[in-house]
Design an enzyme around this catalytic site. Sequence first.
Site, PDB file in Angstrom:
ATOM      1  N   PHE A 141      -4.649  50.167 -17.351  1.00 23.01           N
ATOM      2  CA  PHE A 141      -5.933  49.848 -16.737  1.00 23.01           C
ATOM      3  C   PHE A 141      -6.742  51.131 -16.622  1.00 23.01           C
ATOM      4  O   PHE A 141      -6.348  52.059 -15.925  1.00 23.01           O
ATOM      5  CB  PHE A 141      -5.813  49.197 -15.353  1.00 23.01           C
ATOM      6  CG  PHE A 141      -7.173  48.831 -14.815  1.00 23.01           C
ATOM      7  CD1 PHE A 141      -7.775  47.641 -15.177  1.00 23.01           C
ATOM      8  CD2 PHE A 141      -7.881  49.714 -14.006  1.00 23.01           C
ATOM      9  CE1 PHE A 141      -9.070  47.325 -14.735  1.00 23.01           C
ATOM     10  CE2 PHE A 141      -9.176  49.399 -13.570  1.00 23.01           C
ATOM     11  CZ  PHE A 141      -9.762  48.211 -13.925  1.00 23.01           C
ATOM     12  N   ASP A 226      -4.993  59.762 -16.663  1.00 21.49           N
ATOM     13  CA  ASP A 226      -5.904  59.010 -15.793  1.00 21.49           C
ATOM     14  C   ASP A 226      -5.296  59.005 -14.396  1.00 21.49           C
ATOM     15  O   ASP A 226      -4.398  58.222 -14.096  1.00 21.49           O
ATOM     16  CB  ASP A 226      -6.099  57.586 -16.322  1.00 21.49           C
ATOM     17  CG  ASP A 226      -7.087  56.787 -15.472  1.00 21.49           C
ATOM     18  OD1 ASP A 226      -7.411  57.232 -14.347  1.00 21.49           O
ATOM     19  OD2 ASP A 226      -7.529  55.715 -15.929  1.00 21.49           O
ATOM     20  N   LYS A 255     -12.163  57.407  -7.520  1.00 21.64           N
ATOM     21  CA  LYS A 255     -11.716  56.780  -6.268  1.00 21.64           C
ATOM     22  C   LYS A 255     -11.733  57.721  -5.054  1.00 21.64           C
ATOM     23  O   LYS A 255     -12.804  57.997  -4.534  1.00 21.64           O
ATOM     24  CB  LYS A 255     -10.361  56.119  -6.485  1.00 21.64           C
ATOM     25  CG  LYS A 255     -10.487  54.938  -7.468  1.00 21.64           C
ATOM     26  CD  LYS A 255      -9.394  53.909  -7.409  1.00 21.64           C
ATOM     27  CE  LYS A 255      -9.840  52.656  -8.157  1.00 21.64           C
ATOM     28  NZ  LYS A 255      -9.077  52.369  -9.370  1.00 21.64           N
TER      29      LYS A 255
HETATM   30  C1  LIG Z   1      -9.782  51.982 -10.676  1.00 24.00           C
HETATM   31  C2  LIG Z   1      -9.338  52.666 -11.895  1.00 24.00           C
HETATM   32  C3  LIG Z   1     -10.244  53.010 -12.920  1.00 24.00           C
HETATM   33  C4  LIG Z   1     -11.682  52.595 -12.918  1.00 24.00           C
HETATM   34  O1  LIG Z   1     -12.407  53.053 -11.830  1.00 24.00           O
HETATM   35  P1  LIG Z   1     -13.806  52.351 -11.467  1.00 24.00           P
HETATM   36  O2  LIG Z   1     -14.375  53.249 -10.396  1.00 24.00           O
HETATM   37  O3  LIG Z   1     -13.484  50.979 -10.968  1.00 24.00           O
HETATM   38  O4  LIG Z   1     -14.636  52.326 -12.690  1.00 24.00           O
HETATM   39  C5  LIG Z   1      -9.774  53.727 -13.993  1.00 24.00           C
HETATM   40  N1  LIG Z   1      -8.473  54.069 -14.080  1.00 24.00           N
HETATM   41  C6  LIG Z   1      -7.579  53.749 -13.133  1.00 24.00           C
HETATM   42  C7  LIG Z   1      -6.157  54.155 -13.281  1.00 24.00           C
HETATM   43  C8  LIG Z   1      -7.975  53.013 -12.012  1.00 24.00           C
HETATM   44  O5  LIG Z   1      -7.081  52.659 -11.090  1.00 24.00           O
END
Ligand SMILES: *Cc1c(COP(=O)(O)O)cnc(C)c1O
Length: 399
Positions: A141, A226, A255
């Site tokens: 994700f 990520d 985040k």
């Molecule tokens: C939440 C998340 C994203 C995307 O972040 P958004 O602010 O919702 O665009 C990307 N990578 C990971 C691992 C995430 O948990």
Amino acid sequence: MNKTKHFIELDETYCAHNYHPLPVVIEKAEGVWVYDVEGKKYLDCLSAYSAVNQGHRHPKIVKALKDQADRVTLTSRAFHNDRMGEWLKLLCETTGYEKALPMNSGAEAVETAIKTARKWGKYVKKVKEGKQEIIVCEQNFHGRTTTIIGFSSDFQTRDGFEPFTPGFIKIPYNDISALEKAITPDTVGFLVEPIQGEAGVVVPDDGYIKKAYDICKKNNVLFIADEVQTGFCRTGKWFACDWEGVKPDIMILGKALGGGMYPVSAIVCNNDIMSVYKPGDHGSTFGGNPLAAAVSIAAIEVLRDENLVGRAETLGKRFREGLRNLKNEKIELVRGKGLLIGVVIKKEFGVARDYCMKLMENGILAKDTHEQVIRFAPALVIKEEEVDWAIEKIGKSLS
Ligand SMILES: *Cc1c(COP(=O)(O)O)cnc(C)c1O
């Protein structure tokens, strides 16, 4: 129930139905607690998918937001502002990199990492234009843009949104030999979550991240982590890659970088990579704005000054041990690191969402991910007795 019904009806009438929230309407919050419009109090065990690591409305972050709102909020990058540099200095010192590129959402930061790797591939690695390949993992994700969903494994995430961006190769997660086999002379990057959050808090084998990093180094491939969900102390280290002593070539952050108050994201890397950019190559109207900078400085300082990394580690252990000690027959497995915890419910006892409804009745807000998994990820300011309280309520909700 009337007020709750009213607000839910409003949402359902006027908002696109792209979410299926639990039927609770929150009107205020403080620390690890949230309150609904009926006055009921809940322990927030989602923390907005780990965007609220510092706790709701942390006073220091609120103050930074208000003070900056009274000075200047947005200049665009057409001009300099007096907060961005100070913020990125703190971010670079905290992460150990030479440069940062600020954006807003996590997905934008992932896009930025992809663009960076491709440009690096063309101008530094000298892969032929348009041939750059990026390896990604199944069940990933990374966000919701058209490029990112194009390499998702989830049918619903992709369905109807084609055509997708080419240049991505998907391999199984936690599979070193698959990575070795997938690398070609055109591979520019390997994009990976050190723990797959949305896939259900999937923790790879010990050593996977280090081995994957070493293979990337050997093949002149950028290791791109990520850390949008796992970063900023959530897993009991500042960044989840720290567990294996790995310093990614590009780290993607979001985040909790915004302290639960403002959307802030960035990539960090060293000059050898970031120097592929020249003015006009990439940008964002809101990226690096002074309000984001002020909020993010406070967000990082709170994590540092309150030792939230240590708290995540000890309280995460306490949380996981507490869950295991429940010896509940419905629990197949408890997994995770720090305060990023997944509880796998055995299939014969139904789906996780049903238990999230029970948890809600008992004063805990948690979210199911992927049918059988409930994620518990409270703010890192949670106290010992609140963890114990949560365990008791979880036990009750699963019995
Ligand atoms: C939440 C998340 C994203 C995307 O972040 P958004 O602010 O919702 O665009 C990307 N990578 C990971 C691992 C995430 O948990």
